[in-house]
Write a protein that holds these residues in place. Structure first.
Motif, PDB file in Angstrom:
ATOM      1  N   THR A  52      24.386  30.152  41.293  1.00  0.00           N
ATOM      2  CA  THR A  52      22.835  29.938  40.189  1.00  0.00           C
ATOM      3  C   THR A  52      22.969  28.468  39.547  1.00  0.00           C
ATOM      4  OG1 THR A  52      23.351  32.348  40.152  1.00  0.00           O
ATOM      5  CG2 THR A  52      22.665  31.105  38.093  1.00  0.00           C
ATOM      6  N   PRO A  53      24.795  27.664  39.579  1.00  0.00           N
ATOM      7  CA  PRO A  53      24.499  26.381  38.706  1.00  0.00           C
ATOM      8  C   PRO A  53      23.176  25.511  39.441  1.00  0.00           C
ATOM      9  CG  PRO A  53      27.059  27.117  39.249  1.00  0.00           C
ATOM     10  CD  PRO A  53      26.080  28.273  39.785  1.00  0.00           C
ATOM     11  N   TRP A  54      23.161  25.718  40.696  1.00  0.00           N
ATOM     12  CA  TRP A  54      21.719  24.868  40.664  1.00  0.00           C
ATOM     13  C   TRP A  54      20.930  24.872  40.591  1.00  0.00           C
ATOM     14  CZ3 TRP A  54      26.459  26.044  44.183  1.00  0.00           C
ATOM     15  CH2 TRP A  54      26.713  24.458  44.461  1.00  0.00           C
ATOM     16  N   TYR A  55      20.698  26.340  39.999  1.00  0.00           N
ATOM     17  CA  TYR A  55      18.973  26.254  39.269  1.00  0.00           C
ATOM     18  C   TYR A  55      19.053  25.315  38.384  1.00  0.00           C
ATOM     19  CZ  TYR A  55      15.433  29.637  37.502  1.00  0.00           C
ATOM     20  OH  TYR A  55      14.663  30.048  37.127  1.00  0.00           O
ATOM     21  N   PHE A  56      20.057  24.968  37.611  1.00  0.00           N
ATOM     22  CA  PHE A  56      19.711  24.305  36.001  1.00  0.00           C
ATOM     23  C   PHE A  56      20.018  22.959  36.934  1.00  0.00           C
ATOM     24  CE2 PHE A  56      20.595  28.906  34.798  1.00  0.00           C
ATOM     25  CZ  PHE A  56      19.586  29.035  33.922  1.00  0.00           C
ATOM     26  N   ASN A  57      20.598  23.045  38.416  1.00  0.00           N
ATOM     27  CA  ASN A  57      20.906  21.886  38.917  1.00  0.00           C
ATOM     28  C   ASN A  57      22.378  20.778  37.792  1.00  0.00           C
ATOM     29  OD1 ASN A  57      18.531  20.394  39.728  1.00  0.00           O
ATOM     30  ND2 ASN A  57      17.483  20.805  38.137  1.00  0.00           N
ATOM     31  N   LEU A  58      23.115  22.064  37.879  1.00  0.00           N
ATOM     32  CA  LEU A  58      24.593  22.022  36.838  1.00  0.00           C
ATOM     33  C   LEU A  58      25.445  20.702  37.855  1.00  0.00           C
ATOM     34  CD1 LEU A  58      26.580  24.035  34.654  1.00  0.00           C
ATOM     35  CD2 LEU A  58      27.815  22.709  36.736  1.00  0.00           C
ATOM     36  N   PRO A  59      25.656  21.191  39.219  1.00  0.00           N
ATOM     37  CA  PRO A  59      26.924  20.436  40.052  1.00  0.00           C
ATOM     38  C   PRO A  59      27.010  19.129  40.275  1.00  0.00           C
ATOM     39  CG  PRO A  59      26.360  22.718  40.842  1.00  0.00           C
ATOM     40  CD  PRO A  59      25.399  22.435  39.960  1.00  0.00           C
ATOM     41  N   ASP A  60      27.775  18.360  41.019  1.00  0.00           N
ATOM     42  CA  ASP A  60      27.431  17.387  40.887  1.00  0.00           C
ATOM     43  C   ASP A  60      27.601  17.429  42.560  1.00  0.00           C
ATOM     44  OD1 ASP A  60      27.795  15.935  38.918  1.00  0.00           O
ATOM     45  OD2 ASP A  60      29.990  16.522  38.752  1.00  0.00           O
ATOM     46  N   PRO A  61      27.215  16.036  43.275  1.00  0.00           N
ATOM     47  CA  PRO A  61      26.722  16.206  44.708  1.00  0.00           C
ATOM     48  C   PRO A  61      28.237  17.328  45.961  1.00  0.00           C
ATOM     49  CG  PRO A  61      25.685  13.959  43.760  1.00  0.00           C
ATOM     50  CD  PRO A  61      27.389  15.051  43.013  1.00  0.00           C
ATOM     51  N   GLU A  62      28.860  16.436  45.281  1.00  0.00           N
ATOM     52  CA  GLU A  62      30.319  17.205  46.322  1.00  0.00           C
ATOM     53  C   GLU A  62      30.600  18.785  46.433  1.00  0.00           C
ATOM     54  OE1 GLU A  62      32.454  15.777  42.367  1.00  0.00           O
ATOM     55  OE2 GLU A  62      30.550  15.209  43.254  1.00  0.00           O
ATOM     56  N   PHE A  63      30.196  19.651  45.127  1.00  0.00           N
ATOM     57  CA  PHE A  63      29.768  20.698  45.800  1.00  0.00           C
ATOM     58  C   PHE A  63      28.914  20.574  46.653  1.00  0.00           C
ATOM     59  CE2 PHE A  63      31.652  19.267  41.986  1.00  0.00           C
ATOM     60  CZ  PHE A  63      33.049  20.132  41.971  1.00  0.00           C
ATOM     61  N   ASP A 108      25.154  16.252  19.739  1.00  0.00           N
ATOM     62  CA  ASP A 108      25.982  17.937  19.991  1.00  0.00           C
ATOM     63  C   ASP A 108      25.610  18.594  21.271  1.00  0.00           C
ATOM     64  OD1 ASP A 108      27.264  16.766  17.600  1.00  0.00           O
ATOM     65  OD2 ASP A 108      26.035  18.368  16.135  1.00  0.00           O
ATOM     66  N   PHE A 109      24.754  18.575  21.806  1.00  0.00           N
ATOM     67  CA  PHE A 109      24.254  19.798  22.682  1.00  0.00           C
ATOM     68  C   PHE A 109      24.579  19.334  24.155  1.00  0.00           C
ATOM     69  CE2 PHE A 109      22.705  22.498  19.556  1.00  0.00           C
ATOM     70  CZ  PHE A 109      22.917  24.359  19.746  1.00  0.00           C
ATOM     71  N   ARG A 110      24.370  17.854  23.916  1.00  0.00           N
ATOM     72  CA  ARG A 110      24.228  17.159  25.804  1.00  0.00           C
ATOM     73  C   ARG A 110      26.741  17.523  25.636  1.00  0.00           C
ATOM     74  NH1 ARG A 110      19.781  13.807  24.012  1.00  0.00           N
ATOM     75  NH2 ARG A 110      18.605  14.640  25.695  1.00  0.00           N
ATOM     76  N   ASP A 161      14.342  24.614  15.222  1.00  0.00           N
ATOM     77  CA  ASP A 161      15.332  25.215  14.549  1.00  0.00           C
ATOM     78  C   ASP A 161      14.964  26.686  14.642  1.00  0.00           C
ATOM     79  OD1 ASP A 161      14.831  23.295  12.510  1.00  0.00           O
ATOM     80  OD2 ASP A 161      13.183  24.116  11.047  1.00  0.00           O
ATOM     81  N   GLY A 162      14.709  27.334  15.290  1.00  0.00           N
ATOM     82  CA  GLY A 162      15.014  29.120  16.222  1.00  0.00           C
ATOM     83  C   GLY A 162      16.488  29.006  17.375  1.00  0.00           C
ATOM     84  N   ALA A 163      15.902  27.905  18.235  1.00  0.00           N
ATOM     85  CA  ALA A 163      17.035  27.749  18.868  1.00  0.00           C
ATOM     86  C   ALA A 163      17.763  27.808  18.059  1.00  0.00           C
ATOM     87  CB  ALA A 163      16.501  26.540  20.410  1.00  0.00           C
ATOM     88  N   LEU A 164      18.414  26.677  17.329  1.00  0.00           N
ATOM     89  CA  LEU A 164      19.815  26.822  16.775  1.00  0.00           C
ATOM     90  C   LEU A 164      20.107  28.167  16.092  1.00  0.00           C
ATOM     91  CD1 LEU A 164      19.126  22.738  15.088  1.00  0.00           C
ATOM     92  CD2 LEU A 164      20.607  23.785  16.693  1.00  0.00           C
ATOM     93  N   GLN A 200      23.925  28.835  30.103  1.00  0.00           N
ATOM     94  CA  GLN A 200      24.766  28.356  28.871  1.00  0.00           C
ATOM     95  C   GLN A 200      24.281  26.688  28.791  1.00  0.00           C
ATOM     96  OE1 GLN A 200      25.468  29.727  26.136  1.00  0.00           O
ATOM     97  NE2 GLN A 200      24.010  31.442  26.613  1.00  0.00           N
ATOM     98  N   TYR A 201      25.068  26.458  30.355  1.00  0.00           N
ATOM     99  CA  TYR A 201      24.624  25.330  30.014  1.00  0.00           C
ATOM    100  C   TYR A 201      22.417  24.790  30.632  1.00  0.00           C
ATOM    101  CZ  TYR A 201      24.135  20.439  32.908  1.00  0.00           C
ATOM    102  OH  TYR A 201      23.442  19.088  33.639  1.00  0.00           O
ATOM    103  N   GLY A 202      22.237  25.569  30.877  1.00  0.00           N
ATOM    104  CA  GLY A 202      20.649  25.424  30.251  1.00  0.00           C
ATOM    105  C   GLY A 202      19.990  25.848  29.271  1.00  0.00           C
ATOM    106  N   ASP A 203      20.544  26.369  28.507  1.00  0.00           N
ATOM    107  CA  ASP A 203      20.109  26.192  27.261  1.00  0.00           C
ATOM    108  C   ASP A 203      20.286  24.809  26.068  1.00  0.00           C
ATOM    109  OD1 ASP A 203      19.309  28.406  27.517  1.00  0.00           O
ATOM    110  OD2 ASP A 203      20.768  30.115  26.701  1.00  0.00           O
ATOM    111  N   ALA A 204      21.884  24.771  26.801  1.00  0.00           N
ATOM    112  CA  ALA A 204      22.490  23.794  26.188  1.00  0.00           C
ATOM    113  C   ALA A 204      21.304  22.373  26.321  1.00  0.00           C
ATOM    114  CB  ALA A 204      23.834  22.911  25.964  1.00  0.00           C
ATOM    115  N   VAL A 205      21.329  21.800  27.197  1.00  0.00           N
ATOM    116  CA  VAL A 205      20.341  21.050  28.323  1.00  0.00           C
ATOM    117  C   VAL A 205      19.020  21.430  27.264  1.00  0.00           C
ATOM    118  CG1 VAL A 205      18.920  19.584  29.927  1.00  0.00           C
ATOM    119  CG2 VAL A 205      21.546  20.660  30.255  1.00  0.00           C
ATOM    120  N   ALA A 206      18.305  22.059  26.965  1.00  0.00           N
ATOM    121  CA  ALA A 206      17.315  22.328  27.019  1.00  0.00           C
ATOM    122  C   ALA A 206      17.413  22.021  24.790  1.00  0.00           C
ATOM    123  CB  ALA A 206      16.353  23.598  26.725  1.00  0.00           C
TER     124      ALA A 206
END
Length: 202
Positions: free
Chosen positions: A126-137, A81-83, A9-12, A59-65
């Motif tokens: 920074t994207p790797w801090y949240f494991n965002l990128p695919d392997p090709e990056f 929704d958040f995924r 509820d707080g996160a939303l 923002q990606y990390g927040d949405a995953v969490a």
């Protein structure tokens, strides 16, 4: 009582707050960051603000969490929704902020000019801090051990050393044009740990 329920509820509530510097004619799911780093090489091209890998990775990390907390709270609608939000941010970061020629995530100016800034900056990892990128990056990590990239005797520079404006703004203020900063270094090292855990080498 489900202990995750108050947390979701707080996160939303936070996620529903008006997003500052959001949109402005650019990709609708990417956030604009006003330049809190006043002396950057990319700030010259972006007039001080632009779409950055940093805030969009956060923002990606927040949405995953939030999606994971929603799972624990039994809120499958929220998790779904958040995924979906996370996947959209990931797609836009990889498609709009990736420079195929430079093989690096860069800053895209706000407004009608979609051209990416002509410099690699350390926050592009920074994207790797949240494991965002695919392997090709993962090729972006080659810059960490390149002496013309970010590799330096006493740490990682915040801008690539090959750029003509590297360390060109003097000293004594808030320079992010190459000067080494502990926060940027620690964030990059955490991202590097994720990269190494993925089992690849630059």
């Amino acid at each position: 009582m489900n202990r995750a329920a108050p947390s979701i509820d707080g996160a939303l509530t936070i996620s529903a707050a008006p997003p500052h510097h959001f949109g402005f004619g650019g990709p609708p799911a990417l956030r604009v960051a006003a330049c809190s780093r006043p002396v950057t090489v990319s700030a010259i091209a972006t007039c001080g603000s632009g779409y950055r890998a940093t805030i969009n990775s956060y923002q990606y990390g927040d949405a995953v969490a939030i999606a994971q907390i929603a799972d624990l709270a039994g809120r499958q609608d929220v998790a779904h929704d958040f995924r979906a939000k996370a996947l959209k941010i990931k797609e836009l970061v990889q498609s709009r902020l990736w420079d195929k020629n430079a093989q690096f995530f860069k800053v895209m100016p706000r407004g009608n000019n979609p051209a990416l800034a002509n410099v690699r900056e350390l926050h592009g990892l920074t994207p790797w801090y949240f494991n965002l990128p695919d392997p090709e990056f993962m090729v972006a990590w080659k810059q960490v051990m390149d002496p013309k990239g970010f590799y330096a005797r006493f740490g990682l520079t915040t801008a690539e050393q090959r750029h003509p404006q590297f360390r060109s703004h003097g000293i004594g203020t808030c320079e992010w044009d190459g000067a080494i900063w502990p926060f940027a270094t620690s964030q990059t090292l955490s991202a590097l740990a994720n990269y190494l855990r993925a089992g690849s080498s630059a």
